[in-house]
Design an enzyme around this catalytic site. Structure first.
Site, PDB file in Angstrom:
ATOM      1  N   ARG A 180      -1.916   9.303  -6.565  1.00 13.40           N
ATOM      2  CA  ARG A 180      -0.851   8.291  -6.596  1.00 13.40           C
ATOM      3  C   ARG A 180      -1.173   7.313  -7.715  1.00 13.40           C
ATOM      4  NH1 ARG A 180      -0.939   4.693  -1.694  1.00 13.40           N
ATOM      5  NH2 ARG A 180      -1.806   3.214  -3.174  1.00 13.40           N
ATOM      6  N   TYR A 190      -7.180  -1.805  -5.104  1.00 15.63           N
ATOM      7  CA  TYR A 190      -8.262  -1.132  -4.374  1.00 15.63           C
ATOM      8  C   TYR A 190      -8.590   0.247  -4.969  1.00 15.63           C
ATOM      9  CZ  TYR A 190      -3.828   0.472  -2.481  1.00 15.63           C
ATOM     10  OH  TYR A 190      -2.539   0.925  -2.373  1.00 15.63           O
ATOM     11  N   HIS A 242       1.301   1.825  -3.172  1.00 17.72           N
ATOM     12  CA  HIS A 242       2.102   2.467  -2.128  1.00 17.72           C
ATOM     13  C   HIS A 242       3.590   2.206  -2.380  1.00 17.72           C
ATOM     14  CE1 HIS A 242       3.395   3.803   1.817  1.00 17.72           C
ATOM     15  NE2 HIS A 242       4.003   2.657   1.979  1.00 17.72           N
TER      16      HIS A 242
END
Length: 324
Positions: free
Chosen positions: A243, A255, A247
């Site tokens: 990814r 992170y 998100h």
């Protein structure tokens, strides 16, 4: 011209087009979001477009897909238009949900696209249910359920896979293993190295595919689809990818180790296919320019269409709403 993975040049160029259309559409929505012109959140598939495009291209028109929030490419392959996609994100009455939703919770049953449900893995039992219906009716159709690595740690995933395996249903479970379940890295949410390992406990075959290689995804999906259509039951396909953004666009993904992103940026699925097509003599500079200009026109037309479309009429808010 040469064929690759059994695909003639015209099909290979279509796959290339869908990859770039997906990337361009999502990049445009990100810009609109940053300008405050989008209602709600924005979820994109940057870096993992090959999974949705490659798998959907291997399906038949009568099959059914249960996409997740990172499978725009599959929706495009099945007929969704950039106009519909942009109208959906801008909350307009011309979008698939007619303005009832502002991002990815849409579907179109006429195109065999089930509406996405936010709780991850919830659509997998639905996909298995569709496959059961196809089996009972003796229809040569299959269902495809998309999910992420994090979803494979939820109960819905295990119930759907077990049910499909026991009844040998014509369904494919396609995992976008993008290494992070929101902010949780893979090793912190599963004790086995591969999502595919989980299939062994339910007695169904699984394959691991390079999720940034669109032709590898296509070939694996086509083989699994033929197996399902022949009555040999479900397959789990784990597509390894990364990814490349948060998100959602409100998540800066701080992170994620930067070196991990750099490593995967070198494996970009669009650039990889472009190199392959050029080496095979299928993609020329002129053809690349034609496709790029076509996509630019389509996306900008979609933005204008969406912005000129009306917002939903509140009087119709109960239309199409059912209770059971």
């Amino acid at each position: 011209m040469a064929e690759l993975h059994g695909l003639p040049p015209d099909d290979l160029l279509k796959i290339y087009y869908y990859l770039r259309l997906t990337r361009a559409s999502e990049d445009r929505v990100i810009k609109l979001y940053r300008q405050g012109r989008v209602f709600g959140g924005v979820y994109v598939s940057n870096g993992q477009e090959a999974i949705s495009v490659g798998s959907a291209y291997a399906l038949a028109p009568e099959d059914v897909t249960a996409p997740s929030h990172r499978d725009l490419g599959a929706n495009y392959v099945r007929g969704l238009t950039p106009r519909e996609y942009l109208a959906q994100y801008l909350g307009r009455a011309t979008g698939p949900t007619r303005g009832r939703d502002g991002n990815v919770h849409y579907g179109d049953i006429k195109r065999g696209i089930l509406s996405f449900v936010s709780p991850m893995a919830d659509l997998l039992p639905v996909a298995a249910g569709c496959a059961l219906a196809f089996k009972i009716r003796r229809e040569p159709r299959i269902a495809v359920g998309y999910f992420g690595d994090g979803a494979s740690s939820r109960g819905d995933f295990h119930e759907a896979v077990n049910f499909a395996a026991v009844l040998r249903l014509p369904v494919l479970f396609i995992c976008n293993n993008n290494q992070f379940a929101y902010s949780t890295p893979l090793a912190r949410q599963m004790a086995v190295p591969h999502v595919a390992d989980r299939a062994k406990g339910y007695g169904l075959p699984a394959v691991i595919v390079d999720g940034n290689d669109v032709l590898a995804v296509y070939t694996a999906t086509k083989a699994a689809a033929e197996r399902a259509r022949a009555g040999e039951g479900p397959t789990l396909i784990e597509c390894k990818t990364m990814r490349m953004r948060g998100h959602a666009e409100h998540d800066d993904a701080s992170y994620v180790p930067p070196q991990l992103l750099e490593e995967w940026r070198a494996k970009d699925p669009i650039q990889r296919l472009e190199r392959t097509l050029r080496e095979a003599g299928i993609l020329s500079d002129a053809e690349e320019k034609r496709i790029a200009e076509q996509i630019t026109r389509e996306v900008e037309d979609a933005v204008q269409f969406a912005e000129q479309s009306p917002l939903p009429d509140g009087g119709g808010v109960t239309q199409g709403v059912y209770a059971v």
